[in-house]
Design a protein around this motif. Structure first.
Motif, PDB file in Angstrom:
ATOM      1  N   GLY A 280     -39.908  26.045 -42.754  1.00  0.00           N
ATOM      2  CA  GLY A 280     -38.502  26.322 -42.960  1.00  0.00           C
ATOM      3  C   GLY A 280     -37.871  25.345 -43.941  1.00  0.00           C
ATOM      4  N   ASP A 281     -36.659  25.659 -44.357  1.00  0.00           N
ATOM      5  CA  ASP A 281     -35.896  24.790 -45.247  1.00  0.00           C
ATOM      6  C   ASP A 281     -35.001  23.869 -44.427  1.00  0.00           C
ATOM      7  OD1 ASP A 281     -36.943  26.024 -47.547  1.00  0.00           O
ATOM      8  OD2 ASP A 281     -35.463  27.638 -47.404  1.00  0.00           O
ATOM      9  N   PHE A 282     -34.867  22.624 -44.889  1.00  0.00           N
ATOM     10  CA  PHE A 282     -34.047  21.653 -44.170  1.00  0.00           C
ATOM     11  C   PHE A 282     -32.588  22.093 -44.154  1.00  0.00           C
ATOM     12  CE2 PHE A 282     -31.264  17.893 -44.276  1.00  0.00           C
ATOM     13  CZ  PHE A 282     -31.605  17.318 -43.053  1.00  0.00           C
ATOM     14  N   LEU A 283     -31.953  21.986 -42.979  1.00  0.00           N
ATOM     15  CA  LEU A 283     -30.550  22.339 -42.827  1.00  0.00           C
ATOM     16  C   LEU A 283     -29.680  21.134 -42.499  1.00  0.00           C
ATOM     17  CD1 LEU A 283     -30.902  25.634 -40.709  1.00  0.00           C
ATOM     18  CD2 LEU A 283     -30.426  25.456 -43.159  1.00  0.00           C
ATOM     19  N   ASP A 284     -30.095  20.383 -41.489  1.00  0.00           N
ATOM     20  CA  ASP A 284     -29.217  19.316 -41.018  1.00  0.00           C
ATOM     21  C   ASP A 284     -30.006  18.364 -40.135  1.00  0.00           C
ATOM     22  OD1 ASP A 284     -26.173  19.063 -39.048  1.00  0.00           O
ATOM     23  OD2 ASP A 284     -26.757  18.028 -40.890  1.00  0.00           O
ATOM     24  N   PHE A 285     -29.390  17.216 -39.851  1.00  0.00           N
ATOM     25  CA  PHE A 285     -30.027  16.193 -39.025  1.00  0.00           C
ATOM     26  C   PHE A 285     -28.944  15.510 -38.198  1.00  0.00           C
ATOM     27  CE2 PHE A 285     -31.844  11.992 -38.218  1.00  0.00           C
ATOM     28  CZ  PHE A 285     -33.145  12.313 -37.866  1.00  0.00           C
ATOM     29  N   VAL A 286     -29.137  15.452 -36.865  1.00  0.00           N
ATOM     30  CA  VAL A 286     -28.192  14.783 -35.972  1.00  0.00           C
ATOM     31  C   VAL A 286     -28.957  13.791 -35.113  1.00  0.00           C
ATOM     32  CG1 VAL A 286     -26.491  16.658 -35.915  1.00  0.00           C
ATOM     33  CG2 VAL A 286     -28.404  16.670 -34.290  1.00  0.00           C
ATOM     34  N   SER A 287     -28.247  12.827 -34.550  1.00  0.00           N
ATOM     35  CA  SER A 287     -28.923  11.774 -33.781  1.00  0.00           C
ATOM     36  C   SER A 287     -29.115  12.135 -32.323  1.00  0.00           C
ATOM     37  CB  SER A 287     -28.137  10.460 -33.881  1.00  0.00           C
ATOM     38  OG  SER A 287     -26.884  10.564 -33.241  1.00  0.00           O
ATOM     39  N   SER A 288     -28.576  13.277 -31.878  1.00  0.00           N
ATOM     40  CA  SER A 288     -28.780  13.704 -30.489  1.00  0.00           C
ATOM     41  C   SER A 288     -28.588  15.209 -30.400  1.00  0.00           C
ATOM     42  CB  SER A 288     -27.819  12.993 -29.536  1.00  0.00           C
ATOM     43  OG  SER A 288     -26.476  13.365 -29.798  1.00  0.00           O
ATOM     44  N   SER A 289     -29.290  15.810 -29.463  1.00  0.00           N
ATOM     45  CA  SER A 289     -29.116  17.233 -29.165  1.00  0.00           C
ATOM     46  C   SER A 289     -29.435  17.436 -27.690  1.00  0.00           C
ATOM     47  CB  SER A 289     -30.010  18.107 -30.050  1.00  0.00           C
ATOM     48  OG  SER A 289     -31.383  17.888 -29.767  1.00  0.00           O
ATOM     49  N   VAL A 290     -29.199  18.643 -27.193  1.00  0.00           N
ATOM     50  CA  VAL A 290     -29.404  18.923 -25.775  1.00  0.00           C
ATOM     51  C   VAL A 290     -29.870  20.359 -25.612  1.00  0.00           C
ATOM     52  CG1 VAL A 290     -27.022  19.672 -25.359  1.00  0.00           C
ATOM     53  CG2 VAL A 290     -28.356  18.691 -23.478  1.00  0.00           C
ATOM     54  N   ALA A 291     -30.664  20.611 -24.590  1.00  0.00           N
ATOM     55  CA  ALA A 291     -31.121  21.960 -24.274  1.00  0.00           C
ATOM     56  C   ALA A 291     -31.270  22.068 -22.763  1.00  0.00           C
ATOM     57  CB  ALA A 291     -32.442  22.271 -24.968  1.00  0.00           C
ATOM     58  N   VAL A 292     -31.277  23.292 -22.264  1.00  0.00           N
ATOM     59  CA  VAL A 292     -31.492  23.525 -20.842  1.00  0.00           C
ATOM     60  C   VAL A 292     -32.774  24.318 -20.644  1.00  0.00           C
ATOM     61  CG1 VAL A 292     -29.034  23.459 -20.319  1.00  0.00           C
ATOM     62  CG2 VAL A 292     -30.112  25.655 -20.812  1.00  0.00           C
TER      63      VAL A 292
END
Length: 755
Positions: A417-429
């Motif tokens: 895939g192509d790079f979109l974004d980068f964050v220092s935290s994420s969450v999932a259930v």
């Protein structure tokens, strides 16, 4: 364990046995109903209690206090409808009830008899039988099999294994799902999940359970509903609606799906002004009385000594799979601020953290009355590559919190895939509870996590406007501020968890890729879960602990519940402070976690308000510990520590507290109401280190890290509920391109049985 019940035969037959001498005393809003019954049906039977005043009819669902047998688990709920949910009762008893208006009278206390037949197919799952809200035993996930419940039993009124009255409804589906969807394998197990959800949320937020018996091949087959609005035809659906809600909606006792659909189409939306408002608001309408919060499903060991835990088996599940949502919230947030050039320099600047408000561009959005009409489809399915992965159980959901997360356009085995974004935290259930059946877990990001329709993320832990503006301005140069969640969730009460997240300054050499990470202090995150947007983290205080202090809470902590029990608001929070050589200990009263001055610190001999330095050796547990979880095991009646070390050997170790006696919490049967069982961590030493689980290195051959225990995953079979099972997770580097289908990191899980 009590045998499960065959729901088709579970009809509730009312018996005309009204209470005699029913009296209501009311003082300062707390009432007590005292009554006696004369009936041809001896022994404790379900009771129906309805109170009335001049303005409304009040229905209460509670467990009584029997003066001959001591207090039992109680729960009260209040609605403005004359529903008929039953309560457990005895021949002569008194029921304390909170928040009863003055001038209320007893309108009815009547007995009901429940005729129930044993299920000849018992064994597909293990049921639990407890009145009111109950903590479930784990349900073994299985492929759903068609049943003969519908249409023959349409309209049947029955009682679930936890004592809640339902009405069967066939062939109708509803909107307003409570996510995540579940794989359970039977109609009865789906109803258990609804009752369990209400227990965990301490209110009636699940009003219906729908089972889809024709969904085979491991597909989710149980859907919990927060209301019975937006009905539609679902030919194969087998449903159960709480009887009180069905009556409020004036559902006929028996009808075809077409006539039921016509009836339901007239039901108003479940807002605070509708006849179904109680199903949406009861989770907060009536607080749980003191000494009643402890889950009745917890099983404690016996005897005066603790039991030394031993590894009895394990099973590797494998890497998790990401299942992103297909929608996002199309929300126009305010533009971010711009920083002066003098602030855009390399190096830590604490004012960017403490001197700015929280950025509206970061943090998960909730689905509410302001955003529910802004849902829009994602243009494609984002591919995610995540680092870290600690978590815990909160409000009916098993959540996984990650550190650095990159999002990419749709990735396949044939193309990155192509790079979109980068964050220092994420969450999932976790969706599907696949680990119950020994399979890899599926993780889903909520609709509130996306910032646009291509799959860029907002980040889980909110940044300040200063931190966010710095990151945007320095993008591509190698400098940024990050909030990395490196510990398991600490439950605060029945609906809230907390994490002490380090604020990290990351300085990467863009030529050599060498990185320098600087700890600048830590902040406090309050976390809630259960909404459609996904788990939400709030940052009520910008920075709680400073750079030159022990890293309090970064390695985690534990909740020491007070006399009101698990889920209550009393008791303390204990924090681990990682320093070279071991872990220090701090504590704070649960309602003062945001007040830095309220924290106390263990000196090795006593508690003090003077914080020790990073050179302190007042360890409560020693060793080269990297990641750690400490929890109380009711089965073993002692504390267990599970951890990874700094030696990069991909091994989970465990120790148990070598107490001189069985440790019993204050809220447990036989517990000392004035004691704090976590104080035992400072009184006794730990056992020798033992191997809990040896994990395989990542695909790149690198050691694992970010390892932890996800407690409460296995219901009453879970290690913290008196069982033996525990879910482990860890991060395994792959050495692959983060934009590839394999990703740069894998989040792997396994089950360990600790007998």
């Amino acid at each position: 364990m009590v045998s499960s019940m065959h729901v088709q035969a579970s009809n509730v037959v009312p018996v005309n046995a009204a209470a005699t001498n029913a009296e209501l005393s009311n003082e300062n809003g707390t009432a007590s109903v005292t009554f006696s019954l004369e009936s041809n049906h001896p022994g404790p039977k379900p009771l129906e209690l309805i109170l009335q005043d001049r303005h409304q009819t009040l229905h209460y669902d509670a467990h009584p206090v029997n003066p001959h047998h001591g207090p039992h688990h109680k729960h009260t709920k209040l609605s403005t409808s004359t529903n008929n949910d039953a309560i457990a009762g005895a021949e002569s008893t008194a029921i304390p009830i909170a928040n009863v208006p003055h001038g209320t009278r007893v309108a009815r206390v009547a007995r009901q008899v429940q005729t129930v037949a044993n299920d000849p197919n018992d064994g597909a799952y293990r049921s639990w039988v407890l009145g009111g809200f109950s903590n479930p035993t784990s349900v073994a996930a299985a492929s759903s099999q068609p049943s003969s419940l519908c249409p023959a039993n349409n309209g049947t009124v029955f009682r679930s294994s936890s004592g809640i009255t339902y009405q069967t409804i066939c062939g109708i589906d509803y909107g307003d799902d409570i996510r995540p969807f579940l794989l359970v394998g039977s109609f009865e197990a789906c109803i258990q999940k609804c009752d369990a959800h209400n227990y965990d949320t301490h209110g009636v937020t699940c009003v219906a359970a729908l089972f889809a018996p024709n969904r085979l091949s491991g597909k989710d087959d149980c859907y919990l509903k927060s209301s019975i609005t937006h009905p539609s035809i679902g030919p194969t659906v087998e449903g159960a609606i709480r009887y009180s809600v069905a009556q409020s909606a004036h559902l006929p006792a028996s009808a075809t799906s077409s006539s039921l659909l016509a009836s339901l189409s007239t039901v108003p939306h479940a807002t605070s002004h509708s006849s179904l408002s109680y199903s949406q608001t009861s989770s907060t309408s009536s607080p749980i009385a003191s000494a009643t919060v402890s889950p009745p499903g917890v099983t404690y060991g016996q005897g005066s000594s603790f039991v030394a835990p031993k590894v009895a088996g394990s099973k590797l599940h494998g890497p998790s799979e990401n299942r992103p949502t297909s929608q996002y919230i199309q929300y126009d947030h305010a533009e971010g601020i711009s920083l002066s050039q003098s602030l855009l320099r390399v190096g830590v600047n604490g004012d960017l953290t403490t001197g700015y408000d929280i950025s509206p561009q970061t943090g998960v959005l909730d689905v509410n009355i302001y955003t529910q009409n802004a849902l829009a489809p994602l243009r494609n399915t984002p591919h995610l590559s995540r680092d870290g992965g600690r978590g815990g159980y909160l409000n009916g959901q098993h959540i996984f919190m990650f550190c650095d997360t990159g999002s990419y356009s749709t990735t396949t085995l044939a193309s990155n895939g192509d790079f979109l974004d980068f964050v220092s935290s994420s969450v999932a259930v976790d969706v599907g509870m696949n680990a119950l059946s020994g399979n890899p877990i599926h993780l889903q990001d909520g609709v509130g996590e996306w910032s646009d329709n291509v799959g860029r993320q907002r980040g889980f832990a909110p940044l300040t406007q200063g931190e966010q503006a710095y990151n945007i301005a320095m993008q591509g140069q190698g400098q940024r501020y990050a909030l990395w969640i490196e510990s398991s969730l600490i439950p605060l009460d029945a609906a809230t968890g907390i994490v002490y997240a380090p604020i990290v300054y990351d300085n990467v050499n863009t030529v050599t890729r060498a990185a320098v990470f600087t700890y600048t202090g830590s902040t406090l995150l309050r976390i809630t879960a259960g909404g459609r947007g996904g788990p939400v983290a709030q940052r009520p205080i910008r920075k709680l602990f400073d750079q030159d202090e022990p890293e309090w809470g970064v390695a985690g902590g534990l909740r020491s519940w007070g006399p009101s029990g698990i889920g209550g608001s009393d008791g303390k929070v204990y924090l681990f402070g990682g320093v070279p050589g071991g872990m220090l200990m701090a504590r704070v009263v649960a309602d003062s976690i945001e007040n830095r001055d309220a924290y106390q610190y263990w000196t090795g001999d006593s508690w003090t308000t003077i914080m020790p330095s990073v050179t302190s050796k007042a360890y409560f547990i020693e060793g080269p510990i990297m990641d750690i979880d400490i929890f109380y095991s009711p089965r073993h009646m002692t504390f267990i520590a599970v951890y990874l070390t700094i030696y990069a050997d991909s091994t989970f170790y465990y120790r148990f507290l070598n107490a001189s006696h069985a440790i019993v919490p204050s809220y447990a049967p036989g517990g000392d109401k004035n004691s704090d069982c976590a104080e035992n961590l400072l009184k006794y030493g730990w056992s020798d280190e033992q191997v809990l689980y040896k994990a395989k290195p990542g695909l790149a051959g690198s050691f694992i890290y970010s390892g932890g225990v996800h407690t409460r995953y296995f219901g009453s079979d879970d290690i913290v509920n008196g069982g033996t099972r525990m879910l482990l997770s860890w991060t395994a580097p792959t050495g692959q391109n983060p934009a590839s289908a394999v990703s740069e990191y894998q989040i792997v899980t396994a089950e360990v049985n600790l007998a």
